[in-house]
Design a protein around this motif. Sequence first.
Motif, PDB file in Angstrom:
ATOM      1  N   GLU A 103      19.378  -0.497  -4.093  1.00  0.00           N
ATOM      2  CA  GLU A 103      20.943  -0.418  -4.769  1.00  0.00           C
ATOM      3  C   GLU A 103      21.024   0.671  -5.819  1.00  0.00           C
ATOM      4  O   GLU A 103      22.074   1.296  -5.851  1.00  0.00           O
ATOM      5  CB  GLU A 103      21.248  -1.764  -5.271  1.00  0.00           C
ATOM      6  CG  GLU A 103      21.711  -2.720  -4.220  1.00  0.00           C
ATOM      7  CD  GLU A 103      21.976  -4.188  -4.688  1.00  0.00           C
ATOM      8  OE1 GLU A 103      22.013  -4.452  -5.757  1.00  0.00           O
ATOM      9  OE2 GLU A 103      22.782  -4.845  -3.827  1.00  0.00           O
ATOM     10  N   ARG A 152      23.602  -4.996   4.000  1.00  0.00           N
ATOM     11  CA  ARG A 152      24.140  -4.985   2.723  1.00  0.00           C
ATOM     12  C   ARG A 152      25.336  -4.279   2.482  1.00  0.00           C
ATOM     13  O   ARG A 152      26.221  -4.852   1.599  1.00  0.00           O
ATOM     14  CB  ARG A 152      23.170  -4.301   1.495  1.00  0.00           C
ATOM     15  CG  ARG A 152      22.064  -5.260   1.211  1.00  0.00           C
ATOM     16  CD  ARG A 152      21.081  -4.384   0.483  1.00  0.00           C
ATOM     17  NE  ARG A 152      20.285  -3.387   0.915  1.00  0.00           N
ATOM     18  CZ  ARG A 152      20.468  -1.728   0.432  1.00  0.00           C
ATOM     19  NH1 ARG A 152      21.511  -1.870  -0.223  1.00  0.00           N
ATOM     20  NH2 ARG A 152      19.754  -1.155   1.160  1.00  0.00           N
ATOM     21  N   TRP A 153      25.453  -3.226   3.265  1.00  0.00           N
ATOM     22  CA  TRP A 153      26.633  -2.443   3.026  1.00  0.00           C
ATOM     23  C   TRP A 153      27.966  -2.907   3.427  1.00  0.00           C
ATOM     24  O   TRP A 153      28.974  -2.354   3.229  1.00  0.00           O
ATOM     25  CB  TRP A 153      26.715  -1.265   3.613  1.00  0.00           C
ATOM     26  CG  TRP A 153      25.368  -0.271   3.055  1.00  0.00           C
ATOM     27  CD1 TRP A 153      24.598  -0.540   1.944  1.00  0.00           C
ATOM     28  CD2 TRP A 153      24.937   1.009   3.338  1.00  0.00           C
ATOM     29  NE1 TRP A 153      23.760   0.444   1.666  1.00  0.00           N
ATOM     30  CE2 TRP A 153      23.855   1.262   2.358  1.00  0.00           C
ATOM     31  CE3 TRP A 153      25.207   1.942   4.471  1.00  0.00           C
ATOM     32  CZ2 TRP A 153      23.154   2.536   2.794  1.00  0.00           C
ATOM     33  CZ3 TRP A 153      24.581   3.055   4.541  1.00  0.00           C
ATOM     34  CH2 TRP A 153      23.410   3.342   3.643  1.00  0.00           C
TER      35      TRP A 153
END
Length: 301
Positions: free
Chosen positions: A41, A245-246
Amino acid sequence: MNSHDKEALEKLRLSGKILRETREEMKGFVREDMPIIEICEKAEALIHKKGGKPAFPCNVSVNEIAAHYTSPPNDTARIPKKSIVKVDIGVHVDGYVTDTAFTVSFNPEYKILAETAEQALKAAIDNIRPEMPTSKLGEIIEKTIKSRGFKPISNLTGHSVGRYLVHAGTSLPNVSQLSFSKIKLGGVYAIEPFVTLPDAVGRVEDGDKATIFRFLKSKSVKNPYAKQLMKYIEENFRTLPFAERWLEGVVPNEHHRDAFRELLTSKAIMSYPIFVEISRKPVAQAEHTVLIVQNGCVVLT
Ligand code: MN
Ligand code: MN
């Protein structure tokens, strides 16, 4: 060079500059015991902050995992003690992709693997030129690695890079092998030797996890959330790889899992499995993206 080429070159150079700065900052913060999701991240946030977009998810591949691990949502994995870690990152600016990687060894014994990967990369960069057969480049990389007593991973390669394409068709072998392709003047290539121990098999196989995905083709899917997710993926990532995750918050949380699964089973998206060295030996990697010019190359990253 016309004005369109000039603009393309400027975007490519900016992409490389953003990636280089991100890589150098990352060298200062990747630590033992750090949550891997924090590394991913942070890297991706740095790329955005500098005005680029990630060309693919930040890969953090540990020990015998050679490539293709990024944190899944809510990943609890941390950098193991005494591990060797490959960090592989990519940027695009308006589709102009650059790709780079470095290795950190928290085990003093394996530092030499990381150094050898860097030396093989340097030898390739020093020698690459227009019209060179890609097999010759592989031979240079292989010789550099073997002369230091180590082994290249023979089934992982570098690659040409194109607009909105991380792998644009031409492979750059890391060993001498029969091949008829040549390095092209004006071409953009990612050179990436992988190094392992001399007693390793020296090849990777697909692992049992996949954390990186790519859009393939718009499909008619039943689930309206799958449809919504597919539209988001197509518009935001096009042909470039992405992480699950995106996608957080694109559809309501309780519907995400089924929607995502439907995109995989309908082949609207594909997954990239992690690559694991067959004999489970540690692997190091180094990578730069270069632009081929008349007398050699310019390192963009
Ligand atoms: Mn890479
Ligand atoms: Mn690459």
